[in-house]
Design a protein around this motif. Sequence first.
Motif, mmCIF file in Angstrom:
data_model
loop_
_atom_site.group_PDB
_atom_site.id
_atom_site.type_symbol
_atom_site.label_atom_id
_atom_site.label_comp_id
_atom_site.label_asym_id
_atom_site.label_seq_id
_atom_site.Cartn_x
_atom_site.Cartn_y
_atom_site.Cartn_z
ATOM 1 N N LYS A 212 0.799 -1.232 0.000
ATOM 2 C CA LYS A 212 0.000 0.000 0.000
ATOM 3 C C LYS A 212 0.824 1.270 0.000
ATOM 4 C CE LYS A 212 -4.131 -2.053 1.585
ATOM 5 N NZ LYS A 212 -5.045 -2.391 2.627
ATOM 6 N N ILE A 213 2.052 1.202 0.491
ATOM 7 C CA ILE A 213 2.868 2.418 0.550
ATOM 8 C C ILE A 213 4.081 2.311 -0.382
ATOM 9 C CG2 ILE A 213 4.124 4.014 2.034
ATOM 10 C CD1 ILE A 213 1.353 3.892 3.007
ATOM 11 N N PRO A 216 3.351 1.790 -4.520
ATOM 12 C CA PRO A 216 2.865 2.994 -5.189
ATOM 13 C C PRO A 216 3.801 4.188 -5.040
ATOM 14 C CG PRO A 216 1.398 2.355 -3.379
ATOM 15 C CD PRO A 216 2.402 1.274 -3.533
ATOM 16 N N ALA A 217 4.428 4.337 -3.870
ATOM 17 C CA ALA A 217 5.286 5.508 -3.681
ATOM 18 C C ALA A 217 6.523 5.424 -4.560
ATOM 19 C CB ALA A 217 5.689 5.641 -2.213
ATOM 20 N N THR A 294 0.598 9.569 -8.911
ATOM 21 C CA THR A 294 1.598 9.315 -7.881
ATOM 22 C C THR A 294 2.537 10.499 -7.725
ATOM 23 O OG1 THR A 294 1.511 7.016 -8.478
ATOM 24 C CG2 THR A 294 3.350 7.700 -7.126
#
Lengths: 297, 265
Positions: A212-213, A216-217, A294
């Motif tokens: 989740k982090i 995508p980051a 993003t």
Amino acid sequence: MGMPARKLEPVPAAKAAGAAVVELKRATPGFADRVKPVLTALWTNLLPPAVTIAILLGIWQIAFDRPGATLPAPTVVWSQAFDLIAEPFYVAGSQDMGLGWRVLTSLQRVAVGFGFAAIVGVLVGAIVGQSVWAMRGLDPVFQILRTVPPLAWLPISLAAFRDANPSAIFVIFITAIWPILINTAVGIRNIPQDYRNVAQVLRLNHLEFFVKIMLPAAAPYIFTGLRIGIGLAWLAIVAAEMLTGGVGIGFFIWDAWNSSRIPDIVVALVYIGLVGFALDRMVAFVATRVTRGTAAN
Amino acid sequence: MNAYLKLDRIDKSFKRGGTTSEVLRDVNLEIAQGEFVSIIGHSGCGKSTLLNIVAGLADTTKGVVFLDGTAVEEPGPDRAVVFQNHSLLPWLTVYDNVRLAVDKVFGRAKSKAERHDWTLQQLELVHMGHAKDKRPGEISGGMKQRVGIARALAMQPKVLLMDEPFGALDALTRAHLQDSVMEIHARLGNTVLMVTHDVDEAVLLSDRIVMMTNGPAATIGEVLDVQLARPRKRLDLVNNQTYLSARAAVLEFLYARHKAPSIAA
Ligand SMILES: Nc1ncnc2c1ncn2[C@@H]1O[C@H](COP(=O)(O)OP(=O)(O)OP(=O)(O)O)[C@@H](O)[C@H]1O
Ligand SMILES: [Mg+2]
């Protein structure tokens, strides 16, 4: 996410439908008006490359269109290798088939090698990016390994696998993995502390944090790595196949050279270029799709 | 007073290389349930450090933070944080940013439909329901901060921690959000610990204002009770004597007795 918005009142929906009806009643623009922008787009995007290619072909033709020329002129390529150009997918024997098939065979190897490289590269890159000490210890090693030319890996992998196909795949893997791994690690390292704090306050576990982090980051970085990786993989497969033999496009070139079919080689080069271009564009397309939003902050 | 949140003899120093810098020394504070407390002090005195300690994002060198009787050891949703720079995840929509917190905190306790409703409810609370499908990049700074507040409230925290939540906003937007926070506090009765460097904001919002001395080794210099009845209306307070004297007391503390290090020199 999962849930549909359940509180959508029907009233605005009806309004929207009404609006659509009104829209239709408006004077439809004439056929010419609608076609014009499309034509302009085609004109501005296709014409310049078409002109460039025509000029290059012209120069090539003038330079080699004489008896005793060492390389075939475009017209010679066209006439002598016409079957290759016209029929990418014929099969007439174990070494006599269309270039489409050969490209597909090569692509298959690239897919396997690059797929492994992507998975391993992202996972190891994530670990390396998370840990300062892993970064310090491994980064110099990666930086050295990544400069080793793809073909230098081939003898080692032939010795290890004792078979041409896995060796070629391994060369793809080892060529493509470095940019993926290094870019992922940098991306993970650049995840803002804020996101980590959010994850900590929410008590995300390692897997949730990764999915989740982290992913995508770091996605923009990861895709940069994937794009460089696929380019290198395609460069490497042709060279590797020249040495390992088999059905791929690389071996085809080697074979054509050995039997002095230079026009065939020219056609194969065009194929390789077009496929490499398509691969690059594909990854770039997926990247813009996936990382939309993003970067915007 | 029965302490809901208790900071018990907090010391904090940072070690870097061979040097140790003492940031906080002997910070003691007790906060009752439902209380709204502000921390004010000059830049660099250690306000964020103190808030991070309460959040569990930083650990103490000495001393313990107790919340509702148990010692705080790591970050958790019972101490939700509204970060200064919103810290929304840019790849998620406004709804999904809040939903992520809701799913994580109430994944077991609430059904999927309940979590959906709860998420929308929190967004309505900060008047952001209309923008639920937008991404953070598509909304203004004030709206992002609202979503940050919604995300924090969605966790139903025991204490709401806010680190200069409106610091980056223009005066009008800030006033709007202050009103929203007062309204929410009146409605839900949260316990709030807020860092600010805006004197008016501190007086308007707080039950008590904690004034910190300058670092290094900063500590609580004075605690001011703001005895203004709620609900408070910004306009009514312009000439209110209690308001003005509270404001004067904070200003006097900050600019006469504990000047910023650079000004003092
Ligand atoms: N991770 C760290 N390592 C070393 N020193 C730190 C660290 N974090 C903060 N400090 C120091 O601690 C002191 C207090 O910092 P802090 O961020 O808590 O101040 P602040 O009161 O929140 O300031 P501001 O109002 O500017 O946000 C500063 O002198 C800072 O340099
Ligand atoms: Mg701060």
